[in-house]
Scaffold this motif. Structure first.
Motif, PDB file in Angstrom:
ATOM      1  N   PRO A   1       0.806  -1.234   0.000  1.00 60.94           N
ATOM      2  CA  PRO A   1       0.000   0.000   0.000  1.00 60.94           C
ATOM      3  C   PRO A   1       0.832   1.273   0.000  1.00 60.94           C
ATOM      4  O   PRO A   1       0.406   2.293  -0.552  1.00 60.94           O
ATOM      5  CB  PRO A   1      -0.824  -0.129   1.291  1.00 60.94           C
ATOM      6  CG  PRO A   1      -0.894  -1.597   1.562  1.00 60.94           C
ATOM      7  CD  PRO A   1       0.426  -2.131   1.116  1.00 60.94           C
ATOM      8  N   ALA A   2       2.019   1.242   0.595  1.00 61.71           N
ATOM      9  CA  ALA A   2       2.882   2.421   0.591  1.00 61.71           C
ATOM     10  C   ALA A   2       3.342   2.740  -0.821  1.00 61.71           C
ATOM     11  O   ALA A   2       3.344   3.911  -1.253  1.00 61.71           O
ATOM     12  CB  ALA A   2       4.081   2.201   1.507  1.00 61.71           C
ATOM     13  N   ALA A   3       3.739   1.721  -1.573  1.00 56.76           N
ATOM     14  CA  ALA A   3       4.181   1.941  -2.954  1.00 56.76           C
ATOM     15  C   ALA A   3       3.037   2.478  -3.807  1.00 56.76           C
ATOM     16  O   ALA A   3       3.229   3.421  -4.597  1.00 56.76           O
ATOM     17  CB  ALA A   3       4.727   0.644  -3.539  1.00 56.76           C
ATOM     18  N   LEU A   4       1.856   1.904  -3.662  1.00 61.99           N
ATOM     19  CA  LEU A   4       0.707   2.369  -4.437  1.00 61.99           C
ATOM     20  C   LEU A   4       0.405   3.836  -4.137  1.00 61.99           C
ATOM     21  O   LEU A   4       0.130   4.631  -5.046  1.00 61.99           O
ATOM     22  CB  LEU A   4      -0.514   1.502  -4.124  1.00 61.99           C
ATOM     23  CG  LEU A   4      -1.841   1.966  -4.734  1.00 61.99           C
ATOM     24  CD1 LEU A   4      -1.759   1.994  -6.252  1.00 61.99           C
ATOM     25  CD2 LEU A   4      -2.987   1.061  -4.276  1.00 61.99           C
ATOM     26  N   THR A   5       0.469   4.220  -2.878  1.00 60.47           N
ATOM     27  CA  THR A   5       0.160   5.600  -2.499  1.00 60.47           C
ATOM     28  C   THR A   5       1.210   6.560  -3.041  1.00 60.47           C
ATOM     29  O   THR A   5       0.881   7.671  -3.487  1.00 60.47           O
ATOM     30  CB  THR A   5       0.044   5.714  -0.974  1.00 60.47           C
ATOM     31  OG1 THR A   5      -0.927   4.763  -0.513  1.00 60.47           O
ATOM     32  CG2 THR A   5      -0.392   7.102  -0.547  1.00 60.47           C
ATOM     33  N   MET A   6       2.476   6.159  -3.034  1.00 61.98           N
ATOM     34  CA  MET A   6       3.517   6.988  -3.638  1.00 61.98           C
ATOM     35  C   MET A   6       3.286   7.148  -5.139  1.00 61.98           C
ATOM     36  O   MET A   6       3.501   8.218  -5.708  1.00 61.98           O
ATOM     37  CB  MET A   6       4.889   6.385  -3.383  1.00 61.98           C
ATOM     38  CG  MET A   6       5.365   6.554  -1.950  1.00 61.98           C
ATOM     39  SD  MET A   6       6.881   5.616  -1.624  1.00 61.98           S
ATOM     40  CE  MET A   6       8.017   6.344  -2.797  1.00 61.98           C
ATOM     41  N   GLN A   7       2.841   6.093  -5.779  1.00 64.04           N
ATOM     42  CA  GLN A   7       2.583   6.167  -7.222  1.00 64.04           C
ATOM     43  C   GLN A   7       1.516   7.207  -7.539  1.00 64.04           C
ATOM     44  O   GLN A   7       1.705   8.084  -8.381  1.00 64.04           O
ATOM     45  CB  GLN A   7       2.152   4.798  -7.736  1.00 64.04           C
ATOM     46  CG  GLN A   7       3.235   3.750  -7.714  1.00 64.04           C
ATOM     47  CD  GLN A   7       2.693   2.337  -7.871  1.00 64.04           C
ATOM     48  OE1 GLN A   7       1.518   2.152  -8.246  1.00 64.04           O
ATOM     49  NE2 GLN A   7       3.519   1.340  -7.597  1.00 64.04           N
TER      50      GLN A   7
END
Length: 292
Positions: free
Chosen positions: A31-37
């Motif tokens: 979820p952290a990577a998705l939010t950064m994207q």
């Protein structure tokens, strides 16, 4: 087929990604990577206007996870998945919140979506695994570049070394990244989310009945791991608060995960596609003749 036209292979069996990408612990960091994207205005606009993450969050998550596993463990299917994703993104275009036209396959935007995986993996590993050595960092980045090739990202669109990556990464954070409606939804604790619609019918019915009780703590936990496993400089760029108490809680969670997960049998520790690929790799290695 010429070497130039040959499909790029996935990262090698036995590499850093081979042990990392299919480990169940990494589900906490996704979820952290998705939010950064989506904190990039062009990517956020594309997801806002074209994704089904609001109406089918569980299905979208399942498809995204399967795609990621194919990049690493799919063998010949990895390149097929890369081509499928590029075809899927051809129609995604529009205007972002800054008034700038975007297309999902614009190299700078497509590369950013891929680039976020490396700093998130590296940051999360400090909590839920053993921190990487310098050599492992470099190997992980080289393997992540190889995944980028599988996805159709040209070498000229991704920094070639770790040193170049961190300069690129800091510039994107400074110049492009910020909050938006999609980011706010992904870290919200009060937005409606439908119950899971996968799995055996009795389980789905039970979850549907208990969902009003289960959703609030699950939403708080999702926000906690989303922000916690995001590198601090990305949190700051997006404008997400993180307290010292939350940091201590994350470290406590990490200690538990680091102790418990390695004790689990492989069928519980690794996701199904990774588990099958690892087993096949071991069988292949056992069949090879011993060196003389």
């Amino acid at each position: 087929m010429s070497r130039r036209d040959a499909a790029p292979p996935p990262p090698p069996p036995g590499g850093v990604l081979w042990s990392l990408a299919g480990d169940a612990r990494m589900l906490l960091a996704l979820p952290a990577a998705l939010t950064m994207q989506v904190a990039h205005p062009a990517v956020g606009a594309g997801v806002d206007e074209h994704s089904v993450f609001r109406t089918d969050p569980w299905g979208r998550g399942e498809r995204s996870l399967r795609s990621l596993q194919l990049w690493v463990y799919g063998g010949e299917r990895a390149a097929q998945e890369g081509r499928r994703l590029r075809e899927l993104h051809k129609a995604i275009q529009g205007t972002d919140a800054t008034g700038r036209r975007y297309h999902a396959l614009t190299p700078a935007y497509y590369a950013w979506v891929h680039a976020t995986g490396y700093p998130v993996y590296a940051h999360a590993q400090q909590y839920i695994g053993r921190p990487f050595t310098d050599a492992q960092h470099r190997k992980l980045y080289a393997e992540w570049l190889q995944v980028g090739r599988v996805l159709g990202i040209n070498d000229r669109d991704m920094p070639g070394t770790i040193e170049e990556f961190w300069a690129y990464y800091r510039k994107i954070l400074a110049d492009e990244i910020g909050t938006n409606a999609v980011v706010e939804e992904l870290v919200a604790t009060d937005r409606p989310v439908p119950p899971p619609d996968r799995g055996p019918l009795p389980l789905r019915l039970l979850l549907r009945a208990l969902w009003p009780v289960l959703l609030p703590p699950l939403a708080r936990f999702r926000r906690f791991v989303t922000i916690g496993f995001m590198p601090p400089e990305a949190r700051e760029a997006i404008g997400l608060d993180w307290t010292d108490e939350q940091e201590r809680s994350l470290r406590r969670l990490g200690r538990v995960v680091r102790v418990v997960v390695p004790l689990l049998p492989e069928r519980l520790r690794y996701l199904p596609m990774a588990r099958r690929a690892r087993a096949e790799y071991r069988r292949s290695a056992a069949r090879r003749p011993a060196p003389r």
